[in-house]
Design a protein around this motif. Structure first.
Motif, short mmCIF file in Angstrom:
data_model
loop_
_atom_site.label_atom_id
_atom_site.label_comp_id
_atom_site.label_asym_id
_atom_site.label_seq_id
_atom_site.Cartn_x
_atom_site.Cartn_y
_atom_site.Cartn_z
N MET A 1 0.83 -1.20 0.00
CA MET A 1 0.00 0.00 0.00
C MET A 1 0.87 1.25 0.00
SD MET A 1 -3.11 -1.35 2.36
CE MET A 1 -4.17 0.00 1.96
N GLY A 2 2.03 1.17 0.63
CA GLY A 2 2.96 2.28 0.63
C GLY A 2 3.44 2.60 -0.79
N LYS A 3 3.57 1.57 -1.61
CA LYS A 3 4.02 1.75 -2.99
C LYS A 3 3.05 2.60 -3.80
CE LYS A 3 7.42 -1.67 -4.01
NZ LYS A 3 8.15 -1.30 -2.81
N VAL A 4 1.77 2.52 -3.48
CA VAL A 4 0.81 3.32 -4.23
C VAL A 4 0.40 4.56 -3.43
CG1 VAL A 4 -0.05 1.41 -5.60
CG2 VAL A 4 -1.17 1.96 -3.45
N GLY A 5 1.15 4.87 -2.38
CA GLY A 5 0.92 6.11 -1.65
C GLY A 5 -0.08 6.00 -0.52
N LEU A 6 -0.47 4.77 -0.16
CA LEU A 6 -1.38 4.60 0.97
C LEU A 6 -0.58 4.07 2.16
CD1 LEU A 6 -4.27 2.84 -0.95
CD2 LEU A 6 -4.19 5.21 -0.24
N SER A 7 -1.27 3.65 3.21
CA SER A 7 -0.57 3.02 4.32
C SER A 7 -1.35 1.81 4.79
CB SER A 7 -0.41 4.00 5.47
OG SER A 7 -1.64 4.16 6.13
N GLY A 8 -0.70 0.98 5.61
CA GLY A 8 -1.35 -0.21 6.14
C GLY A 8 -2.61 0.13 6.92
N ARG A 9 -2.66 1.35 7.45
CA ARG A 9 -3.87 1.84 8.13
C ARG A 9 -5.10 1.66 7.27
NH1 ARG A 9 -5.14 3.32 13.31
NH2 ARG A 9 -3.33 4.20 14.30
N GLY A 10 -4.91 1.87 5.97
CA GLY A 10 -6.03 1.80 5.04
C GLY A 10 -6.53 0.38 4.82
N PHE A 11 -5.74 -0.61 5.24
CA PHE A 11 -6.14 -1.99 4.98
C PHE A 11 -7.42 -2.36 5.72
CE2 PHE A 11 -5.91 -6.61 5.82
CZ PHE A 11 -5.95 -7.05 4.51
N ILE A 12 -7.56 -1.88 6.95
CA ILE A 12 -8.74 -2.25 7.74
C ILE A 12 -10.02 -1.62 7.17
CG2 ILE A 12 -9.77 -2.16 10.04
CD1 ILE A 12 -6.82 -2.45 11.08
N PRO A 13 -10.02 -0.30 6.87
CA PRO A 13 -11.21 0.25 6.19
C PRO A 13 -11.50 -0.46 4.87
CG PRO A 13 -9.78 2.04 6.87
CD PRO A 13 -9.07 0.77 7.22
N LEU A 14 -10.45 -0.79 4.13
CA LEU A 14 -10.68 -1.41 2.82
C LEU A 14 -11.22 -2.83 2.99
CD1 LEU A 14 -7.66 -0.10 0.74
CD2 LEU A 14 -10.04 0.65 0.67
N GLY B 1 -16.83 1.10 5.88
CA GLY B 1 -15.43 1.17 5.46
C GLY B 1 -14.98 2.62 5.35
N ILE B 2 -15.79 3.44 4.67
CA ILE B 2 -15.45 4.85 4.50
C ILE B 2 -15.47 5.55 5.86
CG2 ILE B 2 -16.33 7.03 3.56
CD1 ILE B 2 -17.03 5.45 1.01
N MET B 3 -16.39 5.15 6.73
CA MET B 3 -16.42 5.74 8.07
C MET B 3 -15.15 5.38 8.85
SD MET B 3 -20.43 5.33 8.96
CE MET B 3 -20.17 5.21 10.70
N ALA B 4 -14.65 4.16 8.62
CA ALA B 4 -13.46 3.71 9.36
C ALA B 4 -12.20 4.44 8.93
CB ALA B 4 -13.27 2.20 9.20
N THR B 5 -12.26 5.16 7.79
CA THR B 5 -11.07 5.90 7.36
C THR B 5 -10.77 7.06 8.31
OG1 THR B 5 -12.31 7.43 5.97
CG2 THR B 5 -11.48 5.43 4.91
N ARG B 6 -11.70 7.35 9.20
CA ARG B 6 -11.46 8.45 10.15
C ARG B 6 -10.25 8.18 11.04
NH1 ARG B 6 -15.37 12.42 12.03
NH2 ARG B 6 -16.18 13.06 10.04
N ALA B 7 -9.83 6.93 11.12
CA ALA B 7 -8.66 6.62 11.94
C ALA B 7 -7.36 6.92 11.20
CB ALA B 7 -8.69 5.15 12.36
N ILE B 8 -7.44 7.27 9.90
CA ILE B 8 -6.23 7.58 9.14
C ILE B 8 -5.87 9.05 9.35
CG2 ILE B 8 -5.20 7.68 6.83
CD1 ILE B 8 -7.19 5.52 5.98
N PRO B 9 -4.70 9.31 9.96
CA PRO B 9 -4.38 10.70 10.31
C PRO B 9 -4.10 11.59 9.09
CG PRO B 9 -2.95 9.13 11.47
CD PRO B 9 -3.68 8.38 10.42
N ASP B 10 -3.44 11.05 8.07
CA ASP B 10 -3.05 11.88 6.93
C ASP B 10 -4.24 12.15 6.00
OD1 ASP B 10 -0.46 12.82 5.25
OD2 ASP B 10 -1.97 11.99 3.90
N GLU B 11 -4.48 13.43 5.71
CA GLU B 11 -5.69 13.84 4.97
C GLU B 11 -5.74 13.28 3.55
OE1 GLU B 11 -9.23 14.86 4.91
OE2 GLU B 11 -8.09 15.11 6.78
N LYS B 12 -4.63 13.35 2.82
CA LYS B 12 -4.59 12.87 1.43
C LYS B 12 -4.68 11.34 1.37
CE LYS B 12 -4.41 16.83 -0.60
NZ LYS B 12 -3.18 17.57 -0.81
N ASP B 13 -4.01 10.71 2.32
CA ASP B 13 -4.06 9.25 2.43
C ASP B 13 -5.52 8.84 2.64
OD1 ASP B 13 -3.61 6.59 2.97
OD2 ASP B 13 -2.49 6.92 4.83
N ARG B 14 -6.19 9.57 3.53
CA ARG B 14 -7.58 9.26 3.86
C ARG B 14 -8.48 9.45 2.64
NH1 ARG B 14 -11.55 12.67 6.50
NH2 ARG B 14 -13.32 11.32 6.91
#
Lengths: 620, 86
Positions: A320-333, A343-356
């Motif tokens: 996920m880091g290779k495409v500019g995301l983080s492992g944080r995004g795995f759980i919402p996804l 899933g989209i609601m769970a993205t609130r735990a991602i601190p970085d705005e663009k990542d989110r």
């Protein structure tokens, strides 16, 4: 504290076992809603003191401190300080600590104690601390902190009565002083104090050889771990198919019995047709997928509760880091495989705005459970039910796996493109605590499944029932003259004929055009729409009535069309709830519109390429 | 310690306990720094790096701090200077 029911908030670090404690205290008496204005889940429930006086409990999102790093944590702070709209400040706090993690969890506890609210500390998961060779002195901890400390094992319901009694006492004896503003504590000194107190409370610490570390050596192994993750995903999707058969057949039979009963007992009239052809055919066609959706959720809940999910996030972070995301995004996804909305609601735990933002935009590409009914119907009708090359692997399950994979690969490519264009930014970080392995608790899993089943059935009873009835009316009027097809002649049929012009190049027929519009309400309506249209089409024809929807489609569609239809649903943004939640989460119409646009383009292209390729191979 | 590179957490061998000597807080955002401290990663504490990356990349890094296991990115580990445990 006379009159009003006291409200008590459970607060603590992530992984402190807060939710298990909440479930143990409230049982099934809980309600999940949203805080007004924000989409953070608000979990509230009821319990009572030993003498029967009722109390209300809320389970706040896990946080590390009162300085929020994500939107979730901001809600926790605001509720505790009484700043959250529509939520009164809790009358008391239960601070949940992981007994095996005192030195870290005490920092937040100290910060909360400084607020001067009636507070009780639940020293949770003491059994796991013992497993790790730790002996704790609860009395000493209580003396150091100046509040009652109750050892609990939420999953075995141990210490619950004592905990509530302590809360009762704390509320009763608390001098009304009002909440103190959070101290601007230097966090280094806070952590230092936390560690000193933890050291005082730990009586003995025997190093034990931890089997969990040996498990992690395999599960987090760069190659073996990845193979295990892939295998788990594969088993999950095969199980969705293999286990759901019998219960789904039983539900289908039940719908048939109901239809038969209505036909036998009510004289032929407009209302009977509406019930049999509209409601029962439409809603019934969707409800039969309940077993599959529950199996999928069962896996997700088990992976989450066992502590494996964070391991999966660790493994996926590199990719996920290779495409500019983080492992944080795995759980919402991964949650989006059940439904993109949570899933989209769970993205609130991602601190970085663009990542989110990127994670939100690709969440609809994860194959949600609403697509399962569509996939299941088409696969069962068009893909032969046999093994692949003599192995035990079913071809149908393999095709389903392929569809999921197509969504994932599509999502990665889209994320890569978005992070280089509209969501450009520095590479996001990834910091997460890895929870210990735990045996999932039957009660927690059952409760989670029940909540999901209820949400699904309520949808079937409201949105899906309503769109089905409207569609039935549009399909029934105006009445076709003798010798003309009712479906073609009706209002809906004429609209579909208009749309058919647009979708004909990608192999879509009249059936599909008809299903696409109501499917915007919810994807699975595509199935109920086709079921309703077919029920009307078959009106009075005994043989046609006896055929299942799949069998009827088999006779009418080419394989190329069926495959194109599947490809369409991998990408199509067919759900108003997803668009609505995206609008709310991104504060405006810009991003949801962007999402709808790019997804429709992708869907059209994917269906087209699939159709033309299939036709070229002679499957048209 | 042998080479200079060895005293950076990002380069530390797996499975060996080390002590954090210094953290370059300016190499990360304020939020990242606070979260590190909330995880208990501070000057003077002992950590054991355990798992690094997957087939896709050498990111992230999992390490134990006390009895807790946390995940951080290689970029943060690169800002953490370590020394051997006495």
């Amino acid at each position: 504290m006379t009159g009003a029911i006291p409200s008590i908030a459970l607060v603590g670090n992530p992984n402190a076992g807060k939710s298990s404690l909440f479930n143990a205290l409230t049982g099934a008496r809980q309600k999940i809603a949203n805080y007004p204005g924000v989409t953070v889940e608000r979990k509230a429930g009821h319990a009572s003191f030993a003498d029967g006086r009722p109390i209300s409990l809320i389970d706040l999102p896990g946080a590390y401190s009162l300085t929020p790093a994500s939107l979730d944590e901001a809600v926790t702070r605001d509720v505790i300080l009484g700043r959250q709209d529509g939520e009164k400040r809790p009358d008391a706090l239960i601070v949940v600590l992981d007994a095996a993690n005192l030195d870290n969890h005490l920092s937040f506890a100290l910060e909360l104690l400084a607020l001067n609210l009636p507070t009780v500390v639940a020293l949770n998961m003491v059994d796991l601390a013992t497993r790790d060779g730790l002996t704790l002195d609860a009395a000493r901890l209580s003396k150091e902190l100046g509040v009652p400390v109750v050892p609990t094992v939420a999953v075995r319901k141990r210490g619950l009565t004592e905990l509530l009694a302590a809360v009762d006492g704390a509320i009763g004896s608390h001098a009304a002083g009002g909440v103190t503003a959070p101290a601007e504590a230097n966090d280094a000194s806070l952590h230092q104090r936390a560690r000193t107190i933890a050291r005082a409370a730990i009586l003995s610490e025997t190093p034990v050889r931890r089997w969990t570390q040996r498990v992690d050596n395999i599960v987090l192994h760069p190659v073996a771990g990845m193979l295990i993750l892939l295998a788990l995903m594969f088993v999950m999707f095969q199980a969705v198919y293999a286990w759901a058969g019998p219960p789904a057949d039983a539900l289908e039979g039940l719908v048939g019995v109901l239809q038969g009963w209505v036909v036998d007992n009510i004289p032929q009239n407009f209302l009977r047709d509406l019930v049999v052809e509209g409601l029962l055919a439409g809603v019934g066609a969707v409800v039969v997928f309940l077993p599959q959706i529950l199996i999928l959720f069962l896996f997700i809940l088990l992976l989450e509760a066992s502590g494996y999910m964070t391991r999966a996030a660790f493994l996926m972070d590199g990719l996920m880091g290779k495409v500019g995301l983080s492992g944080r995004g795995f759980i919402p996804l991964l949650s989006s495989f059940a439904c993109a909305v949570p899933g989209i609601m769970a993205t609130r735990a991602i601190p970085d705005e663009k990542d989110r933002l990127t994670t939100i935009l690709i969440a609809p590409l994860m194959t949600c459970s609403a697509r399962l009914p569509v996939y299941a119907l088409i696969i069962a009708a068009f893909i032969p039910n046999r093994g692949v090359g003599g192995t035990g692997i079913g071809l149908q399950g393999l095709v389903l796996f392929g569809l999921y994979l197509a969504g994932i690969v599509g999502a990665l490519v889209v994320a890569w493109a978005l992070r280089r264009t509209v969501a450009k930014g520095t590479n996001a970080g990834f910091m997460m605590e890895m929870p210990r392995y735990q045996m999932p608790q039957l009660r927690d899993i059952a409760l989670g499944l029940w909540q999901r089943a209820w949400i699904f059935l309520r949808r079937a009873g409201t949105i899906i029932a309503m769109t089905t009835v409207v569609l039935w009316l549009l399909l029934t009027f105006p009445q076709a003259p003798e010798g003309e097809s009712q479906v073609e002649y009706s209002v809906a049929g004429r609209i579909a004929s208009g749309l058919e012009v647009v979708v004909k190049p990608i192999g879509f027929n009249h059936d599909i055009a008809l299903a696409l519009i109501p499917a915007m309400a919810a994807r699975e309506v595509a199935v109920s729409a086709m079921a309703t249209a077919n029920a009307i089409d078959a009106d009075g024809d005994e043989d046609a009535m006896a055929q299942s929807l799949g069998e009827r489609l088999q006779g009418k569609w080419s394989l190329a069309t069926a495959l194109a239809f599947l490809a369409w649903f991998v990408f199509a943004p067919q759900c108003i709830s997803t668009i609505a939640i995206t609008r709310r989460e991104t504060n405006g119409w810009k991003w949801p519109m962007f999402m709808v646009g790019y997804l429709f383009l992708l869907a059209y292209a994917a269906a087209g390429i699939t159709y033309w390729t299939a036709v070229a191979f002679g499957l048209g | 310690m042998t080479a200079l590179l060895e005293n950076i957490l990002d380069r530390a061998p797996l499975g060996v306990a080390v002590r954090i000597a210094r953290i370059d807080w300016t190499a990360m955002s304020e939020d990242e720094g606070r979260r590190l401290r909330e995880f208990g990663l501070m000057e003077g504490c002992e950590v054991t790096p355990l798992h690094r990356g997957s087939i896709f990349s050498r990111d992230p890094l999992a390490l134990t701090v006390g009895r807790m296991k946390v995940i951080i990115r290689a970029s943060q580990a690169a800002a953490i200077e370590i020394e051997p445990v006495a």
